[in-house]
Design a protein around this motif. Sequence first.
Motif, PDB file in Angstrom:
ATOM      1  N   LYS A 171      64.694 122.100  22.392  1.00 23.76           N
ATOM      2  CA  LYS A 171      63.313 122.606  22.428  1.00 23.76           C
ATOM      3  C   LYS A 171      62.552 122.041  21.230  1.00 23.76           C
ATOM      4  O   LYS A 171      62.156 122.760  20.325  1.00 23.76           O
ATOM      5  CB  LYS A 171      63.326 124.135  22.449  1.00 23.76           C
ATOM      6  CG  LYS A 171      64.033 124.702  23.680  1.00 23.76           C
ATOM      7  CD  LYS A 171      63.983 126.205  23.709  1.00 23.76           C
ATOM      8  CE  LYS A 171      64.651 126.753  24.939  1.00 23.76           C
ATOM      9  NZ  LYS A 171      63.921 126.554  26.168  1.00 23.76           N
ATOM     10  N   TRP A 172      62.358 120.719  21.281  1.00 27.19           N
ATOM     11  CA  TRP A 172      61.803 119.999  20.133  1.00 27.19           C
ATOM     12  C   TRP A 172      60.364 120.382  19.817  1.00 27.19           C
ATOM     13  O   TRP A 172      60.013 120.544  18.657  1.00 27.19           O
ATOM     14  CB  TRP A 172      61.925 118.488  20.357  1.00 27.19           C
ATOM     15  CG  TRP A 172      63.347 118.090  20.525  1.00 27.19           C
ATOM     16  CD1 TRP A 172      64.297 118.012  19.537  1.00 27.19           C
ATOM     17  CD2 TRP A 172      64.014 117.765  21.737  1.00 27.19           C
ATOM     18  NE1 TRP A 172      65.509 117.650  20.068  1.00 27.19           N
ATOM     19  CE2 TRP A 172      65.370 117.485  21.419  1.00 27.19           C
ATOM     20  CE3 TRP A 172      63.612 117.670  23.065  1.00 27.19           C
ATOM     21  CZ2 TRP A 172      66.303 117.125  22.378  1.00 27.19           C
ATOM     22  CZ3 TRP A 172      64.547 117.301  24.019  1.00 27.19           C
ATOM     23  CH2 TRP A 172      65.875 117.038  23.668  1.00 27.19           C
ATOM     24  N   SER A 173      59.523 120.547  20.822  1.00 30.18           N
ATOM     25  CA  SER A 173      58.119 120.886  20.536  1.00 30.18           C
ATOM     26  C   SER A 173      58.012 122.298  19.957  1.00 30.18           C
ATOM     27  O   SER A 173      57.200 122.537  19.055  1.00 30.18           O
ATOM     28  CB  SER A 173      57.250 120.736  21.788  1.00 30.18           C
ATOM     29  OG  SER A 173      57.681 121.586  22.813  1.00 30.18           O
ATOM     30  N   GLN A 174      58.848 123.209  20.429  1.00 33.47           N
ATOM     31  CA  GLN A 174      58.857 124.560  19.879  1.00 33.47           C
ATOM     32  C   GLN A 174      59.359 124.542  18.434  1.00 33.47           C
ATOM     33  O   GLN A 174      58.828 125.246  17.570  1.00 33.47           O
ATOM     34  CB  GLN A 174      59.718 125.477  20.749  1.00 33.47           C
ATOM     35  CG  GLN A 174      59.516 126.939  20.461  1.00 33.47           C
ATOM     36  CD  GLN A 174      60.289 127.830  21.445  1.00 33.47           C
ATOM     37  OE1 GLN A 174      60.822 127.363  22.451  1.00 33.47           O
ATOM     38  NE2 GLN A 174      60.343 129.106  21.136  1.00 33.47           N
TER      39      GLN A 174
ATOM     40  N   LEU B 177      59.018 122.061  16.333  1.00 33.25           N
ATOM     41  CA  LEU B 177      57.933 121.506  15.532  1.00 33.25           C
ATOM     42  C   LEU B 177      56.847 122.557  15.268  1.00 33.25           C
ATOM     43  O   LEU B 177      56.324 122.646  14.158  1.00 33.25           O
ATOM     44  CB  LEU B 177      57.345 120.270  16.218  1.00 33.25           C
ATOM     45  CG  LEU B 177      56.350 119.452  15.412  1.00 33.25           C
ATOM     46  CD1 LEU B 177      56.932 119.027  14.067  1.00 33.25           C
ATOM     47  CD2 LEU B 177      55.914 118.230  16.208  1.00 33.25           C
ATOM     48  N   ARG B 178      56.553 123.371  16.284  1.00 36.24           N
ATOM     49  CA  ARG B 178      55.567 124.455  16.092  1.00 36.24           C
ATOM     50  C   ARG B 178      56.046 125.447  15.035  1.00 36.24           C
ATOM     51  O   ARG B 178      55.258 125.898  14.199  1.00 36.24           O
ATOM     52  CB  ARG B 178      55.298 125.181  17.408  1.00 36.24           C
ATOM     53  CG  ARG B 178      54.288 124.466  18.290  1.00 36.24           C
ATOM     54  CD  ARG B 178      53.808 125.364  19.417  1.00 36.24           C
ATOM     55  NE  ARG B 178      54.892 125.769  20.304  1.00 36.24           N
ATOM     56  CZ  ARG B 178      55.268 125.108  21.400  1.00 36.24           C
ATOM     57  NH1 ARG B 178      54.632 124.016  21.753  1.00 36.24           N
ATOM     58  NH2 ARG B 178      56.261 125.549  22.137  1.00 36.24           N
TER      59      ARG B 178
END
Length: 142
Positions: A118-121, A123-124
């Motif tokens: 869950k890379w975008s999560q 980063l968030r």
Amino acid sequence: MSCLGIGILYAYVKHEKHEEALGMFQEMMGSGPCPNEFTFSSVLRACSALREFSYGKCIHGRVIKHGFDSNQILGSVLIDLYSKYGSIEEACRLFSCVDNGDVVSWTTMISSLVQAGKWSQALRIYIDMIKAGVYPNEFTFC
């Protein structure tokens, strides 16, 4: 639980004698004093190493019962335990309950999300960490 008992329990976990640590914890629970956050942390690490997820969930219940549910140290260990067993939603819920998360809890959550793909999560969460004034360390960047 005496200081000596806590020290032995910690040493068992540090030296990867996880079964002995769990045995000692069970013995100590039957003989008296309440465990503290360091005891719970060691026992949860042993559960994680032994893949004793069910027992780890039972220990989590005791953590709540003893009033340590918002403890930063235990929050990080629990986030790691739940994420290792594919319960990333529970890990995220636990992260949101940790009081004034420190760099360890933030980094543990980021790492858990990365490991779950869950890379975008992740980063968030990293951006939220910076906004919250918690500065990354070398482990965060790894």
